[in-house]
Design a protein around this motif. Structure first.
Motif, PDB file in Angstrom:
ATOM      1  N   ASP A  27      39.275  26.721  17.203  1.00  0.00           N
ATOM      2  CA  ASP A  27      37.973  27.010  16.583  1.00  0.00           C
ATOM      3  C   ASP A  27      36.983  25.866  16.781  1.00  0.00           C
ATOM      4  O   ASP A  27      37.228  24.743  16.373  1.00  0.00           O
ATOM      5  N   THR A  31      36.489  27.969  21.390  1.00  0.00           N
ATOM      6  CA  THR A  31      35.562  29.046  21.039  1.00  0.00           C
ATOM      7  C   THR A  31      34.397  28.436  20.268  1.00  0.00           C
ATOM      8  O   THR A  31      34.560  27.398  19.631  1.00  0.00           O
ATOM      9  N   THR A  36      32.926  34.196  10.980  1.00  0.00           N
ATOM     10  CA  THR A  36      34.259  34.504  10.466  1.00  0.00           C
ATOM     11  C   THR A  36      35.276  34.229  11.568  1.00  0.00           C
ATOM     12  O   THR A  36      34.945  34.275  12.756  1.00  0.00           O
ATOM     13  N   PRO A  37      36.524  33.947  11.213  1.00  0.00           N
ATOM     14  CA  PRO A  37      37.554  33.706  12.223  1.00  0.00           C
ATOM     15  C   PRO A  37      37.700  34.859  13.217  1.00  0.00           C
ATOM     16  O   PRO A  37      37.942  34.629  14.404  1.00  0.00           O
ATOM     17  N   ALA A  38      37.509  36.081  12.764  1.00  0.00           N
ATOM     18  CA  ALA A  38      37.657  37.240  13.640  1.00  0.00           C
ATOM     19  C   ALA A  38      36.615  37.248  14.762  1.00  0.00           C
ATOM     20  O   ALA A  38      36.837  37.840  15.818  1.00  0.00           O
ATOM     21  N   LYS A  39      35.494  36.564  14.550  1.00  0.00           N
ATOM     22  CA  LYS A  39      34.431  36.531  15.556  1.00  0.00           C
ATOM     23  C   LYS A  39      34.573  35.356  16.533  1.00  0.00           C
ATOM     24  O   LYS A  39      33.796  35.248  17.474  1.00  0.00           O
ATOM     25  N   ILE A  41      36.115  34.341  19.361  1.00  0.00           N
ATOM     26  CA  ILE A  41      36.893  34.960  20.426  1.00  0.00           C
ATOM     27  C   ILE A  41      36.820  34.109  21.691  1.00  0.00           C
ATOM     28  O   ILE A  41      35.740  33.664  22.097  1.00  0.00           O
ATOM     29  N   SER A  65      45.605  24.793  15.889  1.00  0.00           N
ATOM     30  CA  SER A  65      44.793  25.633  15.020  1.00  0.00           C
ATOM     31  C   SER A  65      45.404  25.699  13.631  1.00  0.00           C
ATOM     32  O   SER A  65      46.620  25.580  13.478  1.00  0.00           O
ATOM     33  N   ARG A  67      45.108  28.456  12.136  1.00  0.00           N
ATOM     34  CA  ARG A  67      45.369  29.895  12.076  1.00  0.00           C
ATOM     35  C   ARG A  67      46.851  30.171  12.261  1.00  0.00           C
ATOM     36  O   ARG A  67      47.577  29.357  12.799  1.00  0.00           O
ATOM     37  N   LYS A  70      50.148  34.284  15.400  1.00  0.00           N
ATOM     38  CA  LYS A  70      49.847  35.662  15.802  1.00  0.00           C
ATOM     39  C   LYS A  70      48.351  35.849  16.059  1.00  0.00           C
ATOM     40  O   LYS A  70      47.937  36.478  17.013  1.00  0.00           O
ATOM     41  N   GLN A  71      47.517  35.245  15.196  1.00  0.00           N
ATOM     42  CA  GLN A  71      46.072  35.344  15.362  1.00  0.00           C
ATOM     43  C   GLN A  71      45.593  34.638  16.623  1.00  0.00           C
ATOM     44  O   GLN A  71      44.754  35.161  17.349  1.00  0.00           O
ATOM     45  N   ARG A  74      46.548  36.571  19.801  1.00  0.00           N
ATOM     46  CA  ARG A  74      45.734  37.766  19.995  1.00  0.00           C
ATOM     47  C   ARG A  74      44.392  37.373  20.564  1.00  0.00           C
ATOM     48  O   ARG A  74      43.805  37.957  21.379  1.00  0.00           O
TER      49      ARG A  74
END
Length: 74
Positions: A27, A31, A36-39, A41, A65, A67, A70-71, A74
């Motif tokens: 992060d 990236t 948000t973490p989901a964004k 990428i 990370s 995180r 698994k995150q 992905r």
């Protein structure tokens, strides 16, 4: 402290016969900072470069990370 790219040719020569370990933060480094973490990428270009580096016999790569694994995978 030396700036990597100012002295890249010299540094590259120094590393030629050594095994390199690279630790990169996900992060905000691999990236962009996201709302948000989901964004947050990984770009296709960065993903390709990381795959290429990870396949090198002379280099080991780690992604750092907070995180869950698994995150990050992905």
């Amino acid at each position: 402290m030396r700036y990597l790219f100012d002295d890249w040719n010299e540094i590259k020569e120094d590393l030629r016969e050594k095994r390199l370990f690279i630790f990169l933060d996900y992060d905000g480094t691999l990236t962009p900072i996201a709302e948000t973490p989901a964004k947050a990428i990984l770009s296709k270009e960065t993903r390709r470069m990381l795959r290429r580096v990870s396949r090198s016999r002379d280099c080991s790569l780690a992604i750092v990370s907070g995180r869950a694994l698994k995150q990050v995978r992905r």
